[in-house]
Design a protein around this motif. Structure first.
Motif, PDB file in Angstrom:
ATOM      1  N   GLU A  84      13.336 -27.395  21.278  1.00 30.00           N
ATOM      2  CA  GLU A  84      12.962 -27.351  19.863  1.00 30.00           C
ATOM      3  C   GLU A  84      14.204 -27.099  19.028  1.00 30.00           C
ATOM      4  O   GLU A  84      14.995 -26.211  19.331  1.00 30.00           O
ATOM      5  CB  GLU A  84      11.943 -26.242  19.589  1.00 30.00           C
ATOM      6  CG  GLU A  84      11.527 -26.203  18.124  1.00 30.00           C
ATOM      7  CD  GLU A  84      10.733 -24.965  17.747  1.00 30.00           C
ATOM      8  OE1 GLU A  84       9.916 -25.073  16.814  1.00 30.00           O
ATOM      9  OE2 GLU A  84      10.939 -23.891  18.352  1.00 30.00           O
ATOM     10  N   ALA A  93       7.242 -22.724  18.559  1.00 27.85           N
ATOM     11  CA  ALA A  93       7.648 -22.440  19.940  1.00 27.85           C
ATOM     12  C   ALA A  93       6.523 -21.742  20.699  1.00 27.85           C
ATOM     13  O   ALA A  93       6.291 -22.016  21.880  1.00 27.85           O
ATOM     14  CB  ALA A  93       8.910 -21.593  19.956  1.00 27.85           C
ATOM     15  N   VAL A 103      10.228 -23.679  27.199  1.00 30.88           N
ATOM     16  CA  VAL A 103      10.672 -24.070  25.865  1.00 30.88           C
ATOM     17  C   VAL A 103      12.033 -23.458  25.588  1.00 30.88           C
ATOM     18  O   VAL A 103      12.201 -22.238  25.690  1.00 30.88           O
ATOM     19  CB  VAL A 103       9.675 -23.623  24.770  1.00 30.88           C
ATOM     20  CG1 VAL A 103      10.187 -24.039  23.389  1.00 30.88           C
ATOM     21  CG2 VAL A 103       8.288 -24.212  25.028  1.00 30.88           C
ATOM     22  N   THR A 105      14.558 -23.150  22.482  1.00 30.03           N
ATOM     23  CA  THR A 105      14.532 -23.366  21.042  1.00 30.03           C
ATOM     24  C   THR A 105      15.823 -22.848  20.414  1.00 30.03           C
ATOM     25  O   THR A 105      16.287 -21.752  20.739  1.00 30.03           O
ATOM     26  CB  THR A 105      13.280 -22.719  20.400  1.00 30.03           C
ATOM     27  OG1 THR A 105      13.301 -22.913  18.974  1.00 30.03           O
ATOM     28  CG2 THR A 105      13.178 -21.234  20.709  1.00 30.03           C
ATOM     29  N   VAL A 128       9.844 -18.878  26.894  1.00 29.39           N
ATOM     30  CA  VAL A 128      10.610 -19.366  25.742  1.00 29.39           C
ATOM     31  C   VAL A 128      11.987 -18.720  25.730  1.00 29.39           C
ATOM     32  O   VAL A 128      12.113 -17.496  25.827  1.00 29.39           O
ATOM     33  CB  VAL A 128       9.899 -19.055  24.405  1.00 29.39           C
ATOM     34  CG1 VAL A 128      10.720 -19.586  23.230  1.00 29.39           C
ATOM     35  CG2 VAL A 128       8.498 -19.661  24.387  1.00 29.39           C
TER      36      VAL A 128
END
Length: 212
Positions: A84, A93, A103, A105, A128
């Motif tokens: 992202e 996210a 993920v 980001t 994340v």
């Protein structure tokens, strides 16, 4: 006192499902993430309004429908690694974390990256990774990505994003000059074979950085 859960479910039904986005996994992710935790305290009662809202440093948290649309267009699956561009408050996210395996980001503004990281950790999104840096360059160390989603618009597609997209990968981004952007989906079908589809007119902050 706002019943945030009721407001969230109402948002999913009226702002997303009734506009034609009915993918169960996306609706479930949007219903699960508490958007009120990702907006400034003074705006929490407006967390489920059908609009983008301001956050710190003149940035915004995107309209819920657009977050859902981008997640749907990216065709996220549990085994996917996602990049992202533009973490903001971390809301998108968090939604993607419920749909994908991992993920990554990137946020240009270090203080936003720090607060998003703390917020996502507190909410238990262990899959994340938040990086403070230049998102226009992507993240070569973690490439290739099954999907790349950008919360900032550019007149052209950064070459780094195209190169870091896996074969079969999906890139979702606002394309065009500020004020005349289109949300596009780009699929990498081969080494130098990219197909593009326009989804909807949008208005995102401009991409800044070395190739922004």
């Amino acid at each position: 006192m706002v019943d945030y859960r009721a407001a969230r479910l109402n948002m999913v039904e009226y702002q997303i499902a009734r506009r034609g986005l009915t993918e169960p996994a996306v609706l479930e992710a949007m219903a699960a993430v508490p958007r009120e935790k990702f907006v400034p305290t003074a705006l929490r009662d407006r967390a489920y309004d059908d609009t983008a809202l301001p956050i710190a440093h003149d940035q915004t948290i995107s309209q819920p429908y657009i977050v859902a649309l981008m997640a749907w267009a990216a065709e996220l699956e549990r085994g996917n690694k996602v990049l992202e561009i533009g973490t903001g408050s971390g809301y998108a996210a968090a939604v993607m974390a419920r749909l994908a395996g991992r993920v990554v980001t990137i946020e240009r503004i270090a203080s936003l990256a720090d607060s998003a990281r703390a917020r996502l950790n507190k909410l238990g999104h262990a899959n994340v990774q938040v990086i403070a840096g230049d998102g226009s360059a992507g993240c070569e160390a973690e490439a290739p990505f099954d999907a790349i989603l950008s919360a900032a618009g550019s007149r052209t597609v950064p070459s780094a994003w195209k190169e870091q997209l896996a074969i079969g990968g999906r890139l979702i981004m606002p394309l065009g000059p500020f004020g005349d952007q289109q949300l596009v989906k780009i699929v990498r079908n081969g080494e130098n074979d990219y197909a593009r589809k326009t989804l909807v007119a949008v208005r995102f902050v401009p991409l800044l950085g070395g190739t922004g």
